[in-house]
Motif scaffolding. Structure first.
Motif, PDB file in Angstrom:
ATOM      1  N   LEU A  45       0.866  -1.181   0.000  1.00  0.00           N
ATOM      2  CA  LEU A  45       0.000   0.000   0.000  1.00  0.00           C
ATOM      3  C   LEU A  45       0.898   1.224   0.000  1.00  0.00           C
ATOM      4  O   LEU A  45       1.642   1.459   0.962  1.00  0.00           O
ATOM      5  CB  LEU A  45      -0.889   0.028   1.248  1.00  0.00           C
ATOM      6  CG  LEU A  45      -2.208  -0.743   1.241  1.00  0.00           C
ATOM      7  CD1 LEU A  45      -2.954  -0.496   2.552  1.00  0.00           C
ATOM      8  CD2 LEU A  45      -3.086  -0.353   0.057  1.00  0.00           C
ATOM      9  N   GLU A  46       0.837   1.980  -1.085  1.00  0.00           N
ATOM     10  CA  GLU A  46       1.690   3.167  -1.226  1.00  0.00           C
ATOM     11  C   GLU A  46       0.825   4.383  -0.894  1.00  0.00           C
ATOM     12  O   GLU A  46      -0.110   4.706  -1.616  1.00  0.00           O
ATOM     13  CB  GLU A  46       2.234   3.200  -2.664  1.00  0.00           C
ATOM     14  CG  GLU A  46       3.471   4.028  -2.844  1.00  0.00           C
ATOM     15  CD  GLU A  46       3.153   5.505  -2.971  1.00  0.00           C
ATOM     16  OE1 GLU A  46       3.713   6.288  -2.177  1.00  0.00           O
ATOM     17  OE2 GLU A  46       2.344   5.858  -3.849  1.00  0.00           O
ATOM     18  N   LEU A  47       1.154   5.049   0.233  1.00  0.00           N
ATOM     19  CA  LEU A  47       0.223   6.033   0.798  1.00  0.00           C
ATOM     20  C   LEU A  47       0.778   7.461   0.819  1.00  0.00           C
ATOM     21  O   LEU A  47       0.293   8.308   1.566  1.00  0.00           O
ATOM     22  CB  LEU A  47      -0.158   5.603   2.227  1.00  0.00           C
ATOM     23  CG  LEU A  47      -0.752   4.185   2.340  1.00  0.00           C
ATOM     24  CD1 LEU A  47      -1.053   3.846   3.796  1.00  0.00           C
ATOM     25  CD2 LEU A  47      -2.003   4.024   1.489  1.00  0.00           C
ATOM     26  N   SER A  48       1.791   7.737  -0.025  1.00  0.00           N
ATOM     27  CA  SER A  48       2.422   9.061   0.054  1.00  0.00           C
ATOM     28  C   SER A  48       1.466  10.188  -0.341  1.00  0.00           C
ATOM     29  O   SER A  48       1.650  11.330   0.075  1.00  0.00           O
ATOM     30  CB  SER A  48       3.686   9.105  -0.805  1.00  0.00           C
ATOM     31  OG  SER A  48       3.354   8.850  -2.152  1.00  0.00           O
ATOM     32  N   ALA A  49       0.414   9.876  -1.118  1.00  0.00           N
ATOM     33  CA  ALA A  49      -0.545  10.921  -1.504  1.00  0.00           C
ATOM     34  C   ALA A  49      -1.851  10.815  -0.707  1.00  0.00           C
ATOM     35  O   ALA A  49      -2.845  11.453  -1.038  1.00  0.00           O
ATOM     36  CB  ALA A  49      -0.839  10.847  -3.002  1.00  0.00           C
ATOM     37  N   LEU A  50      -1.818   9.982   0.339  1.00  0.00           N
ATOM     38  CA  LEU A  50      -2.998   9.879   1.201  1.00  0.00           C
ATOM     39  C   LEU A  50      -2.943  11.004   2.232  1.00  0.00           C
ATOM     40  O   LEU A  50      -1.943  11.183   2.917  1.00  0.00           O
ATOM     41  CB  LEU A  50      -3.035   8.515   1.903  1.00  0.00           C
ATOM     42  CG  LEU A  50      -4.332   8.204   2.650  1.00  0.00           C
ATOM     43  CD1 LEU A  50      -5.496   8.018   1.679  1.00  0.00           C
ATOM     44  CD2 LEU A  50      -4.190   6.948   3.514  1.00  0.00           C
ATOM     45  N   GLU A  51      -4.028  11.779   2.318  1.00  0.00           N
ATOM     46  CA  GLU A  51      -4.029  12.951   3.210  1.00  0.00           C
ATOM     47  C   GLU A  51      -4.659  12.652   4.560  1.00  0.00           C
ATOM     48  O   GLU A  51      -4.406  13.347   5.548  1.00  0.00           O
ATOM     49  CB  GLU A  51      -4.828  14.089   2.558  1.00  0.00           C
ATOM     50  CG  GLU A  51      -4.193  14.623   1.302  1.00  0.00           C
ATOM     51  CD  GLU A  51      -5.205  15.337   0.409  1.00  0.00           C
ATOM     52  OE1 GLU A  51      -6.344  15.564   0.853  1.00  0.00           O
ATOM     53  OE2 GLU A  51      -4.844  15.647  -0.739  1.00  0.00           O
ATOM     54  N   TYR A  52      -5.525  11.615   4.573  1.00  0.00           N
ATOM     55  CA  TYR A  52      -6.364  11.434   5.753  1.00  0.00           C
ATOM     56  C   TYR A  52      -6.759   9.976   5.887  1.00  0.00           C
ATOM     57  O   TYR A  52      -7.099   9.343   4.885  1.00  0.00           O
ATOM     58  CB  TYR A  52      -7.613  12.301   5.581  1.00  0.00           C
ATOM     59  CG  TYR A  52      -8.668  12.175   6.644  1.00  0.00           C
ATOM     60  CD1 TYR A  52      -8.682  13.040   7.733  1.00  0.00           C
ATOM     61  CD2 TYR A  52      -9.663  11.214   6.549  1.00  0.00           C
ATOM     62  CE1 TYR A  52      -9.660  12.933   8.710  1.00  0.00           C
ATOM     63  CE2 TYR A  52     -10.640  11.095   7.518  1.00  0.00           C
ATOM     64  CZ  TYR A  52     -10.640  11.965   8.596  1.00  0.00           C
ATOM     65  OH  TYR A  52     -11.613  11.862   9.540  1.00  0.00           O
ATOM     66  N   VAL A  53      -6.698   9.462   7.102  1.00  0.00           N
ATOM     67  CA  VAL A  53      -7.214   8.107   7.355  1.00  0.00           C
ATOM     68  C   VAL A  53      -7.904   8.103   8.720  1.00  0.00           C
ATOM     69  O   VAL A  53      -7.440   8.752   9.658  1.00  0.00           O
ATOM     70  CB  VAL A  53      -6.091   7.049   7.277  1.00  0.00           C
ATOM     71  CG1 VAL A  53      -5.037   7.254   8.353  1.00  0.00           C
ATOM     72  CG2 VAL A  53      -6.660   5.635   7.372  1.00  0.00           C
ATOM     73  N   SER A  54      -9.032   7.399   8.802  1.00  0.00           N
ATOM     74  CA  SER A  54      -9.769   7.285  10.068  1.00  0.00           C
ATOM     75  C   SER A  54      -9.828   5.817  10.469  1.00  0.00           C
ATOM     76  O   SER A  54      -9.285   4.951   9.782  1.00  0.00           O
ATOM     77  CB  SER A  54     -11.183   7.834   9.885  1.00  0.00           C
ATOM     78  OG  SER A  54     -11.889   7.002   8.991  1.00  0.00           O
ATOM     79  N   SER A  55     -10.541   5.527  11.570  1.00  0.00           N
ATOM     80  CA  SER A  55     -10.625   4.132  12.034  1.00  0.00           C
ATOM     81  C   SER A  55     -11.277   3.239  10.983  1.00  0.00           C
ATOM     82  O   SER A  55     -10.958   2.054  10.896  1.00  0.00           O
ATOM     83  CB  SER A  55     -11.370   4.042  13.361  1.00  0.00           C
ATOM     84  OG  SER A  55     -12.730   4.379  13.197  1.00  0.00           O
ATOM     85  N   ALA A  56     -12.178   3.801  10.186  1.00  0.00           N
ATOM     86  CA  ALA A  56     -12.796   3.009   9.106  1.00  0.00           C
ATOM     87  C   ALA A  56     -11.722   2.559   8.115  1.00  0.00           C
ATOM     88  O   ALA A  56     -11.723   1.421   7.640  1.00  0.00           O
ATOM     89  CB  ALA A  56     -13.864   3.826   8.395  1.00  0.00           C
ATOM     90  N   GLY A  57     -10.787   3.447   7.814  1.00  0.00           N
ATOM     91  CA  GLY A  57      -9.669   3.115   6.928  1.00  0.00           C
ATOM     92  C   GLY A  57      -8.762   2.072   7.547  1.00  0.00           C
ATOM     93  O   GLY A  57      -8.318   1.130   6.877  1.00  0.00           O
ATOM     94  N   LEU A  58      -8.491   2.227   8.853  1.00  0.00           N
ATOM     95  CA  LEU A  58      -7.646   1.255   9.551  1.00  0.00           C
ATOM     96  C   LEU A  58      -8.287  -0.130   9.513  1.00  0.00           C
ATOM     97  O   LEU A  58      -7.608  -1.135   9.311  1.00  0.00           O
ATOM     98  CB  LEU A  58      -7.439   1.675  11.016  1.00  0.00           C
ATOM     99  CG  LEU A  58      -6.581   2.910  11.268  1.00  0.00           C
ATOM    100  CD1 LEU A  58      -6.559   3.235  12.759  1.00  0.00           C
ATOM    101  CD2 LEU A  58      -5.155   2.712  10.769  1.00  0.00           C
TER     102      LEU A  58
END
Lengths: 110, 138
Positions: A45-58
């Motif tokens: 999972l390449e997340l360098s352009a991910l700005e936001y993650v919540s518990s749903a994402g986790l």
């Protein structure tokens, strides 16, 4: 959220950008399940352009990691920054998933 | 800074989360919260509202009242619902030392709220759940 996938030397690289939240997390889980069913069990999972993650994402990431483990593969994370890095770290996901700076570093390690 | 209090009622559904975030962010910017704090606030909002969307109402969607107090040194958000009694602070914290096989997905939302804020309180008043979170302001 946008999801782009590519193959790189035996790895399936899933680049996720934008927001991984309650509205989008199930899409990531579905896309990854499709990739795993097609035999992509070494997933990055390449997340360098991910700005936001919540518990749903986790929750989605945990589900994908468990599915990969069951399929005899594994999940690596890379490119964590800012809030995303903070959330993964607080939740302790960096203790059971390998974290790298870049895709290249995962691939080099094999 | 002068003391102030504002509140707004939203439909308790996932689609309301960006609207709540917009409402709160406007107040938070006025309170002088940093960009980093604003991102953390967005996360706290999603986790608090999604809990209400998923668990509060036997017949969803209900509503959620979001109330903001600001005074010297503190930015306080309250999330109030008229659903079944539920104190999220009684949810067991996830054990973050467990292996992948042992880890479960539950409890992460309230865990993130606790870690991203300076204070979290729950109270039940007149048949309503009120989750109150405070962030120290610069």
């Amino acid at each position: 959220m946008e999801i782009l996938t590519r193959e790189e030397r035996g790895f399936t690289v899933v680049s996720v950008s934008g927001r991984l939240d309650a509205g989008t997390a199930s899409d990531l889980e579905k896309d990854c399940a499709n990739l795993i069913n097609k035999g992509g069990t070494k997933l990055i999972l390449e997340l360098s352009a991910l700005e936001y993650v919540s518990s749903a994402g986790l929750r989605s990431v945990l589900a994908v990691a468990k599915k990969l483990k069951a399929a005899g593969g594994g999940l690596s994370l890379c490119g964590l920054t800012g809030l995303v890095q903070e959330v993964f770290s607080i939740a302790g996901f960096d203790s059971f998933l390998p974290v790298y700076e870049t895709v290249e570093k995962v691939v080099e390690k094999g | 800074m002068t003391e102030s209090m504002v509140e707004r009622v939203f439909v308790a559904k996932v689609e309301s989360i960006p609207l709540v975030a917009e409402f709160v962010t406007e107040q938070a910017e006025q309170a002088g919260l940093t960009a980093k704090r604003l991102m953390q606030l967005a996360l706290v909002i999603e986790e608090a509202v999604i809990n209400i969307c998923n668990y509060a109402y036997e017949v969803p969607p209900g509503e959620v009242t979001v109330r903001i107090h600001t005074d010297a040194g503190r930015f306080v958000m309250e999330f109030e619902d008229g659903g079944v009694p539920f104190d999220p602070l009684t949810v067991a914290e996830p054990d973050i030392k467990l292996s992948l096989e042992e880890r479960e997905a539950g409890g992460l939302g309230i865990f993130l709220i606790r870690r991203m804020t300076d204070e979290v309180h729950y109270r039940r008043v007149n048949g309503r759940n009120i989750l109150s979170v405070a962030i120290n302001t610069p």
